[in-house]
Design an enzyme around this catalytic site. Structure first.
Site, PDB file in Angstrom:
ATOM      1  N   GLU A   1     -10.914   5.169   4.770  1.00  0.00           N
ATOM      2  CA  GLU A   1     -11.607   4.588   3.609  1.00  0.00           C
ATOM      3  C   GLU A   1     -10.968   3.278   3.143  1.00  0.00           C
ATOM      4  OE1 GLU A   1     -14.389   3.989   1.728  1.00  0.00           O
ATOM      5  OE2 GLU A   1     -14.561   6.167   1.634  1.00  0.00           O
TER       6      GLU A   1
ATOM      7  N   GLY B   1     -11.403  -2.039   0.346  1.00  0.00           N
ATOM      8  CA  GLY B   1     -10.341  -1.553  -0.550  1.00  0.00           C
ATOM      9  C   GLY B   1     -10.665  -0.287  -1.293  1.00  0.00           C
TER      10      GLY B   1
ATOM     11  N   LYS C   1     -13.827  -5.220   9.200  1.00  0.00           N
ATOM     12  CA  LYS C   1     -14.403  -4.221   8.286  1.00  0.00           C
ATOM     13  C   LYS C   1     -15.885  -3.997   8.594  1.00  0.00           C
ATOM     14  CE  LYS C   1     -11.197  -5.827   4.732  1.00  0.00           C
ATOM     15  NZ  LYS C   1     -11.009  -6.728   3.602  1.00  0.00           N
TER      16      LYS C   1
ATOM     17  N   VAL D   1       0.829  -1.210   0.000  1.00  0.00           N
ATOM     18  CA  VAL D   1       0.000   0.000   0.000  1.00  0.00           C
ATOM     19  C   VAL D   1       0.865   1.263   0.000  1.00  0.00           C
ATOM     20  CG1 VAL D   1      -1.848   1.240   1.166  1.00  0.00           C
ATOM     21  CG2 VAL D   1      -1.825  -1.253   1.213  1.00  0.00           C
TER      22      VAL D   1
ATOM     23  N   LYS E   1      -7.571  -1.827   9.396  1.00  0.00           N
ATOM     24  CA  LYS E   1      -8.868  -2.199   9.984  1.00  0.00           C
ATOM     25  C   LYS E   1      -8.716  -2.906  11.322  1.00  0.00           C
ATOM     26  CE  LYS E   1      -7.748  -5.238   6.534  1.00  0.00           C
ATOM     27  NZ  LYS E   1      -7.326  -5.064   5.176  1.00  0.00           N
TER      28      LYS E   1
ATOM     29  N   ASP F   1     -10.812 -10.865   9.275  1.00  0.00           N
ATOM     30  CA  ASP F   1     -10.510  -9.637   8.525  1.00  0.00           C
ATOM     31  C   ASP F   1     -11.810  -8.962   8.074  1.00  0.00           C
ATOM     32  OD1 ASP F   1      -8.724  -7.941   6.559  1.00  0.00           O
ATOM     33  OD2 ASP F   1     -10.242  -8.876   5.291  1.00  0.00           O
TER      34      ASP F   1
ATOM     35  N   VAL G   1     -11.768  -0.460   4.598  1.00  0.00           N
ATOM     36  CA  VAL G   1     -13.010  -1.212   4.353  1.00  0.00           C
ATOM     37  C   VAL G   1     -13.253  -1.349   2.856  1.00  0.00           C
ATOM     38  CG1 VAL G   1     -15.475  -1.323   4.807  1.00  0.00           C
ATOM     39  CG2 VAL G   1     -13.975  -0.191   6.443  1.00  0.00           C
TER      40      VAL G   1
HETATM   41  N1  NAP Z   1      -2.451  -4.917   0.738  1.00  0.00           N
HETATM   42  C1  NAP Z   1      -3.712  -4.577   0.559  1.00  0.00           C
HETATM   43  O1  NAP Z   1      -4.279  -4.812  -0.505  1.00  0.00           O
HETATM   44  C2  NAP Z   1      -4.461  -3.862   1.651  1.00  0.00           C
HETATM   45  C3  NAP Z   1      -5.805  -3.491   1.428  1.00  0.00           C
HETATM   46  C4  NAP Z   1      -6.503  -2.804   2.406  1.00  0.00           C
HETATM   47  C5  NAP Z   1      -5.872  -2.523   3.612  1.00  0.00           C
HETATM   48  N2  NAP Z   1      -4.588  -2.931   3.815  1.00  0.00           N
HETATM   49  C6  NAP Z   1      -3.957  -2.579   5.105  1.00  0.00           C
HETATM   50  O2  NAP Z   1      -2.864  -1.728   4.852  1.00  0.00           O
HETATM   51  C7  NAP Z   1      -1.827  -1.953   5.811  1.00  0.00           C
HETATM   52  C8  NAP Z   1      -0.526  -2.265   5.058  1.00  0.00           C
HETATM   53  O3  NAP Z   1      -0.711  -3.392   4.244  1.00  0.00           O
HETATM   54  P1  NAP Z   1       0.393  -3.853   3.170  1.00  0.00           P
HETATM   55  O4  NAP Z   1      -0.238  -4.932   2.386  1.00  0.00           O
HETATM   56  O5  NAP Z   1       0.949  -2.675   2.478  1.00  0.00           O
HETATM   57  O6  NAP Z   1       1.485  -4.481   4.142  1.00  0.00           O
HETATM   58  P2  NAP Z   1       2.989  -4.875   3.766  1.00  0.00           P
HETATM   59  O7  NAP Z   1       3.158  -5.016   2.319  1.00  0.00           O
HETATM   60  O8  NAP Z   1       3.342  -5.997   4.659  1.00  0.00           O
HETATM   61  O9  NAP Z   1       3.807  -3.578   4.239  1.00  0.00           O
HETATM   62  C9  NAP Z   1       3.985  -3.220   5.559  1.00  0.00           C
HETATM   63  C10 NAP Z   1       5.027  -2.115   5.636  1.00  0.00           C
HETATM   64  O10 NAP Z   1       5.156  -1.674   6.965  1.00  0.00           O
HETATM   65  C11 NAP Z   1       6.529  -1.686   7.323  1.00  0.00           C
HETATM   66  N3  NAP Z   1       6.626  -2.024   8.745  1.00  0.00           N
HETATM   67  C12 NAP Z   1       6.135  -3.117   9.349  1.00  0.00           C
HETATM   68  N4  NAP Z   1       6.453  -3.074  10.659  1.00  0.00           N
HETATM   69  C13 NAP Z   1       7.169  -1.955  10.856  1.00  0.00           C
HETATM   70  C14 NAP Z   1       7.800  -1.362  11.978  1.00  0.00           C
HETATM   71  N5  NAP Z   1       7.765  -1.959  13.165  1.00  0.00           N
HETATM   72  N6  NAP Z   1       8.442  -0.195  11.812  1.00  0.00           N
HETATM   73  C15 NAP Z   1       8.493   0.396  10.615  1.00  0.00           C
HETATM   74  N7  NAP Z   1       7.915  -0.110   9.508  1.00  0.00           N
HETATM   75  C16 NAP Z   1       7.271  -1.265   9.642  1.00  0.00           C
HETATM   76  C17 NAP Z   1       7.193  -2.728   6.456  1.00  0.00           C
HETATM   77  O11 NAP Z   1       8.581  -2.414   6.326  1.00  0.00           O
HETATM   78  P3  NAP Z   1       9.563  -3.293   5.383  1.00  0.00           P
HETATM   79  O12 NAP Z   1       9.025  -3.160   3.993  1.00  0.00           O
HETATM   80  O13 NAP Z   1      10.866  -2.638   5.528  1.00  0.00           O
HETATM   81  O14 NAP Z   1       9.483  -4.687   5.903  1.00  0.00           O
HETATM   82  C18 NAP Z   1       6.411  -2.555   5.158  1.00  0.00           C
HETATM   83  O15 NAP Z   1       6.997  -1.536   4.375  1.00  0.00           O
HETATM   84  C19 NAP Z   1      -2.360  -3.080   6.712  1.00  0.00           C
HETATM   85  O16 NAP Z   1      -2.987  -2.509   7.820  1.00  0.00           O
HETATM   86  C20 NAP Z   1      -3.386  -3.779   5.822  1.00  0.00           C
HETATM   87  O17 NAP Z   1      -4.383  -4.438   6.584  1.00  0.00           O
HETATM   88  C21 NAP Z   1      -3.877  -3.580   2.861  1.00  0.00           C
END
Ligand code: NAP
Length: 428
Positions: free
Chosen positions: A131, A136, A207, A15, A107, A203, A134
């Site tokens: 936004e 996406g 939402k 994201v 969420k 999950d 919930v």
């Molecule tokens: N992916 C989706 O489609 C989607 C959709 C809706 C909502 N979300 C929500 O969006 C959020 C992020 O999702 P994502 O899919 O982007 O996750 P992700 O790809 O796992 O990315 C998480 C990021 O946070 C960083 N991070 C994790 N722990 C950390 C810490 N302790 N200190 C500093 N940085 C830290 C990670 O760093 P590194 O990269 O260096 O490891 C990574 O860059 C979540 O809450 C998820 O539920 C995601």
């Protein structure tokens, strides 16, 4: 042009990188629409050296997301690290405490701490927006808090987990088992290595609890969502449902009953011809019913880099334009403690039993259902193998309590070989 909105991004995964890409791609367009530039000032993630497919050299780097949140040169923190507590919660609280707007996709965090965070944001006179948390890319929070704000909402429901919808539609289309399709979903990156949070309905329940709070003006009550995952759905259930003109969906429903709020996330049967029945693959769909508008349906991608960044940017743009509305559509202190419905609403049910194949068992089962006033609409027995007799029953409208009592009694029979499966047939 007015002064820029200065943004910090905590988390540069799927994201976070998507948000950077969108701001870099559409900088000029966004500035024109907002009447001021959006400027990413600083970012944070765990590993500084990682290639994220976007240029980050123009932004300051912070190892500590809390330090990022406290920077003097930042107006708005985007939290996209994830995790219900830990650094995500700490940096959101630090940003709000230092008078910064917060936009988050988290969420899990909001389902637990949304009320306290919304109160903190309002006390500080800043926005807390979610936004992206919930459904996406679907602007459903905006629809509820703005477009439908004149309506009294009676029901919000939908498919809010793309992984589950992918698994169920793929099983239906290919005849593969739940286990095989889950493995494929993991290989494609649709499901996590530990899929429990998705397939267990957690999950999607996060939402639903946020949508229910927004729709009904109640405090987030995630702990009061009735949750059941899709793990027990078999190919046979999917085929039986199809034969009767239904699809099985992991459906979230929040509705106001006479005795209070009902919130459930569970596999349900919906008519094949309905918009929900037609929903394929990883898409999400939310249906909202209001007293003046009637029924409205919203469909779109529920996850992924682009759709999630799109939702985040929608929130950022509102803040850039000076729109600060309460997180859940009304002042947080005025959100009522929800009165949870004790009975739930009546429904017809699809029931699947696994029984010993011997004389008299069917009569016993029918008698128990009758004793609890659960009336049978249709019955189908299939695939005897001499030992087990799988039986499917569709009931007429019945109170959940009556059905539960009947099922408990049937489970206790020696002739019952497995826990009965009961799926609600949702009326749309
Ligand atoms: N992916 C989706 O489609 C989607 C959709 C809706 C909502 N979300 C929500 O969006 C959020 C992020 O999702 P994502 O899919 O982007 O996750 P992700 O790809 O796992 O990315 C998480 C990021 O946070 C960083 N991070 C994790 N722990 C950390 C810490 N302790 N200190 C500093 N940085 C830290 C990670 O760093 P590194 O990269 O260096 O490891 C990574 O860059 C979540 O809450 C998820 O539920 C995601």
């Amino acid at each position: 042009m007015s002064k820029p909105l200065r943004i910090a991004i905590a988390g540069l995964g799927t994201v976070g990188a998507g948000i950077v890409k969108m701001v870099q791609t559409h900088g000029e367009l966004l500035a024109r629409r907002a009447g001021r530039p959006l400027e990413i000032v600083a970012v944070s993630a765990r590993s500084k050296g990682k290639d994220r497919g976007v240029g980050l050299s123009g932004y300051a780097w912070e190892d500590d997301p809390v330090a990022l949140a406290k920077r003097d040169d930042v107006d708005l923190l985007v939290e996209v690290m994830g995790g219900e507590d830990g650094p995500a919660k700490a940096c959101v609280e630090a940003a709000l405490a230092s008078g910064k707007h917060v936009v988050t996709a988290n969420k899990a965090m909001l389902a637990l701490h949304g009320q306290a965070m919304a109160e903190q944001a309002e006390a500080a006179g800043v926005a807390l927006r979610f936004e992206a948390a919930v459904a996406g890319g679907i602007p459903i929070v905006k629809a509820l808090t703005e477009g439908l704000a004149g309506n009294s909402i009676s029901r919000v429901m939908g498919v809010m987990n793309g992984t589950c919808n992918y698994i169920l539609t793929k099983m239906d289309a290919t005849g593969e088992s739940y286990g095989d399709v889950l493995k494929e979903a993991q290989a494609l990156g649709y499901a996590e290595a530990d899929p429990t949070v998705d397939v267990g309905g957690i999950d999607a329940a996060h939402k639903l609890s946020l949508l229910a709070a927004t729709a009904f003006g109640t405090r987030v009550a995630f702990d009061k969502v009735e949750i059941e995952g899709i793990e027990r759905i078999t190919l046979q259930d999917i085929h039986n449902a199809a034969d009767m003109g239904y699809k099985i969906k992991l459906l979230g429903v929040a509705q106001q009953n006479e005795d209070g709020l009902e919130q459930r996330m569970q596999p349900c049967l919906v008519p094949t011809a309905s918009p929900l029945g037609q929903l394929e693959g990883v898409s999400n769909m939310v249906v909202v019913e209001g007293d003046f508008i009637g029924q409205t349906v919203y469909q779109g991608p529920g996850a992924g880099e682009g759709p999630t960044a799109s939702a985040i940017l929608g929130d950022i743009m509102d803040i850039a334009r000076g729109l600060v509305i309460p997180a859940f559509g009304q002042p947080a202190k005025g959100l009522a403690q929800p009165n949870i419905s004790s009975t739930g609403s009546d429904a017809a049910y699809y029931l699947r039993f696994s029984l010993t194949d011997e004389a008299g068992v069917l009569a016993k089962l029918a008698a128990i259902l009758g004793d609890h006033s659960v009336s049978v609409n249709r019955m189908h027995q299939y695939g005897h193998d001499g030992k087990t007799a799988p039986l499917v029953i569709v009931t007429h409208q019945t109170p959940r309590a009556s059905l539960d009592a009947a099922l408990a009694e049937i489970s206790a029979l020696n002739a019952s070989l497995a826990e009965p499966v009961a799926l609600r047939i949702e009326s749309l």
